[in-house]
Motif scaffolding. Structure first.
Motif, PDB file in Angstrom:
ATOM      1  N   LEU A   1       0.818  -1.209   0.000  1.00 37.89           N
ATOM      2  CA  LEU A   1       0.000   0.000   0.000  1.00 37.89           C
ATOM      3  C   LEU A   1       0.853   1.261   0.000  1.00 37.89           C
ATOM      4  O   LEU A   1       0.529   2.238  -0.693  1.00 37.89           O
ATOM      5  CB  LEU A   1      -0.938   0.010   1.209  1.00 37.89           C
ATOM      6  N   LEU A   2       1.938   1.266   0.763  1.00 35.11           N
ATOM      7  CA  LEU A   2       2.712   2.490   0.975  1.00 35.11           C
ATOM      8  C   LEU A   2       3.953   2.570   0.087  1.00 35.11           C
ATOM      9  O   LEU A   2       4.279   3.649  -0.430  1.00 35.11           O
ATOM     10  CB  LEU A   2       3.121   2.594   2.444  1.00 35.11           C
ATOM     11  N   VAL A   3       4.644   1.462  -0.091  1.00 35.40           N
ATOM     12  CA  VAL A   3       5.864   1.485  -0.902  1.00 35.40           C
ATOM     13  C   VAL A   3       5.517   1.370  -2.380  1.00 35.40           C
ATOM     14  O   VAL A   3       5.926   2.192  -3.204  1.00 35.40           O
ATOM     15  CB  VAL A   3       6.814   0.359  -0.463  1.00 35.40           C
ATOM     16  N   PHE A   4       4.794   0.341  -2.742  1.00 30.61           N
ATOM     17  CA  PHE A   4       4.291   0.130  -4.098  1.00 30.61           C
ATOM     18  C   PHE A   4       5.369   0.306  -5.168  1.00 30.61           C
ATOM     19  O   PHE A   4       5.277   1.107  -6.066  1.00 30.61           O
ATOM     20  CB  PHE A   4       3.120   1.076  -4.397  1.00 30.61           C
ATOM     21  N   THR A   5       6.424  -0.440  -5.018  1.00 31.05           N
ATOM     22  CA  THR A   5       7.415  -0.569  -6.080  1.00 31.05           C
ATOM     23  C   THR A   5       7.977  -1.975  -5.964  1.00 31.05           C
ATOM     24  O   THR A   5       8.766  -2.270  -5.072  1.00 31.05           O
ATOM     25  CB  THR A   5       8.523   0.501  -5.989  1.00 31.05           C
TER      26      THR A   5
ATOM     27  N   GLY B   1      -1.579   2.851 -13.688  1.00 30.52           N
ATOM     28  CA  GLY B   1      -1.347   3.025 -12.262  1.00 30.52           C
ATOM     29  C   GLY B   1      -2.503   2.532 -11.415  1.00 30.52           C
ATOM     30  O   GLY B   1      -2.306   1.825 -10.419  1.00 30.52           O
ATOM     31  N   LEU B   2      -3.733   2.895 -11.806  1.00 25.56           N
ATOM     32  CA  LEU B   2      -4.903   2.478 -11.033  1.00 25.56           C
ATOM     33  C   LEU B   2      -5.083   0.960 -11.067  1.00 25.56           C
ATOM     34  O   LEU B   2      -5.286   0.317 -10.021  1.00 25.56           O
ATOM     35  CB  LEU B   2      -6.145   3.166 -11.582  1.00 25.56           C
ATOM     36  N   THR B   3      -4.995   0.377 -12.253  1.00 21.35           N
ATOM     37  CA  THR B   3      -5.171  -1.075 -12.385  1.00 21.35           C
ATOM     38  C   THR B   3      -4.109  -1.839 -11.609  1.00 21.35           C
ATOM     39  O   THR B   3      -4.400  -2.787 -10.869  1.00 21.35           O
ATOM     40  CB  THR B   3      -5.119  -1.485 -13.870  1.00 21.35           C
ATOM     41  N   LEU B   4      -2.875  -1.402 -11.777  1.00 18.10           N
ATOM     42  CA  LEU B   4      -1.770  -2.106 -11.136  1.00 18.10           C
ATOM     43  C   LEU B   4      -1.812  -1.946  -9.619  1.00 18.10           C
ATOM     44  O   LEU B   4      -1.555  -2.904  -8.877  1.00 18.10           O
ATOM     45  CB  LEU B   4      -0.444  -1.586 -11.695  1.00 18.10           C
ATOM     46  N   TYR B   5      -2.139  -0.751  -9.145  1.00 18.66           N
ATOM     47  CA  TYR B   5      -2.174  -0.510  -7.697  1.00 18.66           C
ATOM     48  C   TYR B   5      -3.243  -1.369  -7.029  1.00 18.66           C
ATOM     49  O   TYR B   5      -3.004  -2.011  -5.993  1.00 18.66           O
ATOM     50  CB  TYR B   5      -2.422   0.966  -7.426  1.00 18.66           C
TER      51      TYR B   5
END
Length: 265
Positions: free
Chosen positions: A58-62, A143-147
């Motif tokens: 949720l916070l790092v997302f890489t 971005g939205l789909t991947l997140y």
């Protein structure tokens, strides 16, 4: 006879349909988002709790930084060392942001939220678009789909870690890099770009066994200035060679060359 007037030719910039951009972005987001399963399983296997695993996504997302962190922890590494390696690996996103800030030109109020989605895949999709509108759509949809999918599959992977088993056997951990390379390859149109990419691969893989996690990726960035420097030397050498060839036809230039040869001896 009537006078014929030539019709001016108007060259328009390439236009890509919004539906095509959305389709491509969804394909990338879904393909890479499914690899969140692998991270959830790996994080749970390294000893992280369900809350810690989900918080990282949720916070790092890489993805690469997340895998580097949990991989170092699973190998018994120091938490601070593991976090440092993940940090160095994630700094590449800052360079992506510099390029995307001018390409997307988003409102200032939106930029802090968009920064969370500046990763390999969103950057590749945005840069592949012919117009700013298409780049914005590609960046947002990817971005939205991947997140969303990455976080959902992270949760499912952490919950079903025992049932899924070894992620390497499924090959889920290779989905992200494979998609990124597939997006990058068509963009390497010139010889300079191909040489730069090849040298970056050699540096990254060659330094991986001897440098901490994340540092080889940063070292691979040296490929660009190295190739440009060699290209400049090559062009300068070609210019000097042509100048010497032209000058040799004159007596004065020929005599100067002989004098320089004697000095060198």
């Amino acid at each position: 006879m009537a006078e014929q007037t030539a019709t001016p030719v108007i060259r328009e910039s390439p236009v890509k349909a919004d539906s095509a951009v959305v389709r491509d972005a969804l394909g990338v987001g879904i393909a890479v988002g499914l690899s969140g399963f692998a991270f959830g399983v790996t994080a749970a296997g390294s000893g992280l709790t369900l809350l810690q695993t989900c918080a990282l996504s949720l916070l790092v997302f890489t993805g690469a930084s997340q895998f580097a962190l949990v991989g170092a922890l699973a190998a018994g590494g120091n938490p601070f060392t593991a976090a440092a390696g993940a940090f160095f690996l994630g700094t590449r996103n800052a360079f992506y942001g510099l390029r995307l800030s001018t390409l997307l030109a988003l409102p200032r109020a939106v930029r802090p939220f968009a920064a969370q989605w500046v990763i390999d895949e969103t950057t590749a999709v945005a840069l592949a678009q012919p117009t700013r509108r298409a780049a914005r759509i590609g960046f947002t949809v990817t971005g939205l789909t991947l997140y969303v999918l990455w976080n959902v599959t992270t949760l499912l992977g952490a919950l079903g870690a025992e049932a899924i088993g070894d992620t390497e056997a499924w090959g889920l951990d290779a989905a992200g890099p494979a998609v990124f390379l597939a997006l990058l390859a068509p963009m390497l149109r010139t010889a300079t770009e191909r040489y730069t990419a090849g040298l970056a691969v050699v540096l990254g893989l060659g330094l991986m066994p001897v440098l901490p996690a994340g540092v080889p990726v940063l070292a691979a960035a040296l490929a660009a200035p190295a190739v440009l420097w060699l290209r400049g030397r090559r062009m300068a050498g070609g210019t000097d060679g042509s100048g010497a060839s032209n000058g040799s036809s004159g007596a004065g230039s020929s005599g100067l060359s002989e004098k320089e040869k004697e000095e060198e001896r």
